[in-house]
Design a protein around this motif. Structure first.
Motif, PDB file in Angstrom:
ATOM      1  N   LYS A  38     -29.257 -49.689 -73.138  1.00 42.71           N
ATOM      2  CA  LYS A  38     -29.573 -51.086 -72.863  1.00 42.71           C
ATOM      3  C   LYS A  38     -28.446 -51.767 -72.090  1.00 42.71           C
ATOM      4  O   LYS A  38     -28.687 -52.581 -71.194  1.00 42.71           O
ATOM      5  CB  LYS A  38     -29.834 -51.834 -74.169  1.00 42.71           C
ATOM      6  N   LEU A  39     -27.210 -51.418 -72.437  1.00 39.97           N
ATOM      7  CA  LEU A  39     -26.075 -52.027 -71.763  1.00 39.97           C
ATOM      8  C   LEU A  39     -26.031 -51.614 -70.291  1.00 39.97           C
ATOM      9  O   LEU A  39     -25.776 -52.452 -69.411  1.00 39.97           O
ATOM     10  CB  LEU A  39     -24.777 -51.620 -72.454  1.00 39.97           C
ATOM     11  N   ALA A  40     -26.278 -50.341 -70.011  1.00 40.00           N
ATOM     12  CA  ALA A  40     -26.309 -49.890 -68.620  1.00 40.00           C
ATOM     13  C   ALA A  40     -27.377 -50.637 -67.847  1.00 40.00           C
ATOM     14  O   ALA A  40     -27.161 -51.052 -66.696  1.00 40.00           O
ATOM     15  CB  ALA A  40     -26.569 -48.382 -68.576  1.00 40.00           C
ATOM     16  N   ASP A  41     -28.536 -50.848 -68.472  1.00 40.43           N
ATOM     17  CA  ASP A  41     -29.611 -51.599 -67.811  1.00 40.43           C
ATOM     18  C   ASP A  41     -29.207 -53.050 -67.583  1.00 40.43           C
ATOM     19  O   ASP A  41     -29.507 -53.640 -66.539  1.00 40.43           O
ATOM     20  CB  ASP A  41     -30.888 -51.541 -68.654  1.00 40.43           C
ATOM     21  N   ASP A  42     -28.533 -53.653 -68.573  1.00 36.02           N
ATOM     22  CA  ASP A  42     -28.106 -55.051 -68.450  1.00 36.02           C
ATOM     23  C   ASP A  42     -27.203 -55.252 -67.247  1.00 36.02           C
ATOM     24  O   ASP A  42     -27.313 -56.246 -66.512  1.00 36.02           O
ATOM     25  CB  ASP A  42     -27.367 -55.501 -69.711  1.00 36.02           C
ATOM     26  N   VAL A  43     -26.270 -54.332 -67.073  1.00 33.07           N
ATOM     27  CA  VAL A  43     -25.268 -54.477 -66.004  1.00 33.07           C
ATOM     28  C   VAL A  43     -25.786 -53.925 -64.682  1.00 33.07           C
ATOM     29  O   VAL A  43     -25.313 -54.312 -63.613  1.00 33.07           O
ATOM     30  CB  VAL A  43     -23.950 -53.798 -66.425  1.00 33.07           C
ATOM     31  N   GLY A  44     -26.771 -53.034 -64.748  1.00 28.36           N
ATOM     32  CA  GLY A  44     -27.328 -52.467 -63.527  1.00 28.36           C
ATOM     33  C   GLY A  44     -26.548 -51.281 -63.010  1.00 28.36           C
ATOM     34  O   GLY A  44     -26.324 -51.142 -61.803  1.00 28.36           O
ATOM     35  N   VAL A  45     -26.108 -50.418 -63.939  1.00 26.64           N
ATOM     36  CA  VAL A  45     -25.386 -49.211 -63.543  1.00 26.64           C
ATOM     37  C   VAL A  45     -26.018 -48.020 -64.263  1.00 26.64           C
ATOM     38  O   VAL A  45     -26.796 -48.178 -65.207  1.00 26.64           O
ATOM     39  CB  VAL A  45     -23.881 -49.287 -63.907  1.00 26.64           C
ATOM     40  N   SER A  46     -25.668 -46.846 -63.811  1.00 25.09           N
ATOM     41  CA  SER A  46     -26.167 -45.640 -64.464  1.00 25.09           C
ATOM     42  C   SER A  46     -25.409 -45.408 -65.754  1.00 25.09           C
ATOM     43  O   SER A  46     -24.273 -45.873 -65.935  1.00 25.09           O
ATOM     44  CB  SER A  46     -25.996 -44.432 -63.545  1.00 25.09           C
ATOM     45  N   ARG A  47     -26.020 -44.672 -66.669  1.00 20.73           N
ATOM     46  CA  ARG A  47     -25.339 -44.364 -67.916  1.00 20.73           C
ATOM     47  C   ARG A  47     -24.123 -43.478 -67.690  1.00 20.73           C
ATOM     48  O   ARG A  47     -23.141 -43.565 -68.420  1.00 20.73           O
ATOM     49  CB  ARG A  47     -26.317 -43.704 -68.897  1.00 20.73           C
ATOM     50  N   SER A  48     -24.171 -42.673 -66.665  1.00 16.09           N
ATOM     51  CA  SER A  48     -23.009 -41.835 -66.366  1.00 16.09           C
ATOM     52  C   SER A  48     -21.817 -42.698 -65.969  1.00 16.09           C
ATOM     53  O   SER A  48     -20.675 -42.389 -66.320  1.00 16.09           O
ATOM     54  CB  SER A  48     -23.339 -40.831 -65.260  1.00 16.09           C
ATOM     55  N   ALA A  49     -22.060 -43.792 -65.253  1.00 19.80           N
ATOM     56  CA  ALA A  49     -20.977 -44.709 -64.890  1.00 19.80           C
ATOM     57  C   ALA A  49     -20.403 -45.374 -66.136  1.00 19.80           C
ATOM     58  O   ALA A  49     -19.192 -45.572 -66.257  1.00 19.80           O
ATOM     59  CB  ALA A  49     -21.482 -45.768 -63.917  1.00 19.80           C
ATOM     60  N   LEU A  50     -21.292 -45.702 -67.082  1.00 14.78           N
ATOM     61  CA  LEU A  50     -20.848 -46.332 -68.321  1.00 14.78           C
ATOM     62  C   LEU A  50     -19.984 -45.378 -69.141  1.00 14.78           C
ATOM     63  O   LEU A  50     -18.968 -45.775 -69.710  1.00 14.78           O
ATOM     64  CB  LEU A  50     -22.077 -46.768 -69.113  1.00 14.78           C
ATOM     65  N   TYR A  51     -20.361 -44.099 -69.155  1.00 14.71           N
ATOM     66  CA  TYR A  51     -19.617 -43.117 -69.957  1.00 14.71           C
ATOM     67  C   TYR A  51     -18.217 -42.855 -69.412  1.00 14.71           C
ATOM     68  O   TYR A  51     -17.377 -42.290 -70.116  1.00 14.71           O
ATOM     69  CB  TYR A  51     -20.400 -41.809 -70.043  1.00 14.71           C
ATOM     70  N   HIS A  52     -17.952 -43.271 -68.184  1.00 17.06           N
ATOM     71  CA  HIS A  52     -16.585 -43.162 -67.660  1.00 17.06           C
ATOM     72  C   HIS A  52     -15.640 -44.097 -68.411  1.00 17.06           C
ATOM     73  O   HIS A  52     -14.431 -43.881 -68.433  1.00 17.06           O
ATOM     74  CB  HIS A  52     -16.548 -43.488 -66.164  1.00 17.06           C
ATOM     75  N   HIS A  53     -16.209 -45.143 -69.012  1.00 15.31           N
ATOM     76  CA  HIS A  53     -15.398 -46.156 -69.690  1.00 15.31           C
ATOM     77  C   HIS A  53     -15.497 -46.076 -71.211  1.00 15.31           C
ATOM     78  O   HIS A  53     -14.523 -46.385 -71.912  1.00 15.31           O
ATOM     79  CB  HIS A  53     -15.821 -47.553 -69.225  1.00 15.31           C
ATOM     80  N   PHE A  54     -16.666 -45.690 -71.736  1.00 13.84           N
ATOM     81  CA  PHE A  54     -16.867 -45.636 -73.183  1.00 13.84           C
ATOM     82  C   PHE A  54     -17.620 -44.357 -73.523  1.00 13.84           C
ATOM     83  O   PHE A  54     -18.758 -44.169 -73.073  1.00 13.84           O
ATOM     84  CB  PHE A  54     -17.664 -46.856 -73.663  1.00 13.84           C
ATOM     85  N   ARG A  55     -16.993 -43.513 -74.327  1.00 18.80           N
ATOM     86  CA  ARG A  55     -17.593 -42.207 -74.591  1.00 18.80           C
ATOM     87  C   ARG A  55     -18.801 -42.299 -75.517  1.00 18.80           C
ATOM     88  O   ARG A  55     -19.682 -41.434 -75.502  1.00 18.80           O
ATOM     89  CB  ARG A  55     -16.558 -41.256 -75.207  1.00 18.80           C
ATOM     90  N   ASP A  56     -18.852 -43.368 -76.365  1.00 14.50           N
ATOM     91  CA  ASP A  56     -19.982 -43.533 -77.267  1.00 14.50           C
ATOM     92  C   ASP A  56     -20.030 -44.995 -77.725  1.00 14.50           C
ATOM     93  O   ASP A  56     -19.200 -45.816 -77.325  1.00 14.50           O
ATOM     94  CB  ASP A  56     -19.890 -42.585 -78.468  1.00 14.50           C
TER      95      ASP A  56
END
Length: 201
Positions: A38-56
């Protein structure tokens, strides 16, 4: 909502954007309303981009809580640390500031001080590095006020800090949990707390 990959971020901007979006979602829907998808969708980025910053999710929650403590320290510094203001006034501002900040950010406050992280021993080093100094800053304020004669001199500063913190935390939780349903009385309760903490003349 922009689709994933449509937004570009400078170095460090994405992490800040993710923290802001996660904080907003927690405030509106609670911890249970937050997920990495949901957070990736909120910001408009891929989940892979999100995992660069937060592993879980736990790493994300720790980062949100750490950011909350940083903002909390800034608030307490502003309300209690202005040496140009008389100490009794600063103490009153600190008490009011603490409770009002918690009431304004109830979900974030629960995350910072509640079970999901601390009771389950899930605090990471990033969170501990800001949460522990937050208490130490509060201890320094209480020690200073004690030295100025504003608080009882015959009671250890540490114990007074723990009791004052517990008092303010309890008051804030009673309001945010709806036990004190009429929040218009917050200022009166804060003033009462200050008067009870000051030594009798």
């Amino acid at each position: 909502m922009p689709s994933a990959g449509n937004q570009t971020y400078h170095h460090g901007d994405l992490r800040s954007a993710l923290l802001d979006a996660a904080s907003a979602r927690i405030e509106n829907q609670g911890i249970e309303g937050l997920s990495l998808r949901k957070l990736a969708d909120d910001v408009g980025v891929s989940r892979s981009a999100l995992y660069h910053h937060f592993r879980d999710k736990n790493a994300l929650l720790n980062a949100v809580a750490a950011n909350g403590f940083a903002n909390w320290i800034a608030m307490t510094s502003e309300s209690g640390g202005d040496e140009s203001v008389p100490a009794p006034v600063r103490m009153k501002q600190f008490v009011h500031g603490y409770v009002h900040w918690a009431v304004k950010h109830p979900q974030l406050y629960d995350l910072m001080f509640g079970r999901p992280i601390w009771k389950n021993d899930l605090a990471d080093d990033e969170l501990k590095d800001v949460a522990y100094p937050a208490f130490q800053y509060m201890l320094s304020l209480i020690t200073h006020w004690q030295q100025q004669g504003l608080l009882l001199a015959d009671k250890p500063a540490l114990r007074q800090t723990q009791v004052i913190w517990a008092t303010l935390h309890g008051l804030a939780k009673l309001v945010t949990d709806g036990v004190y349903a009429d929040s218009s009385h917050i200022d009166e309760m804060c003033d009462c707390a200050v008067n009870m903490l000051l030594p009798k003349q």
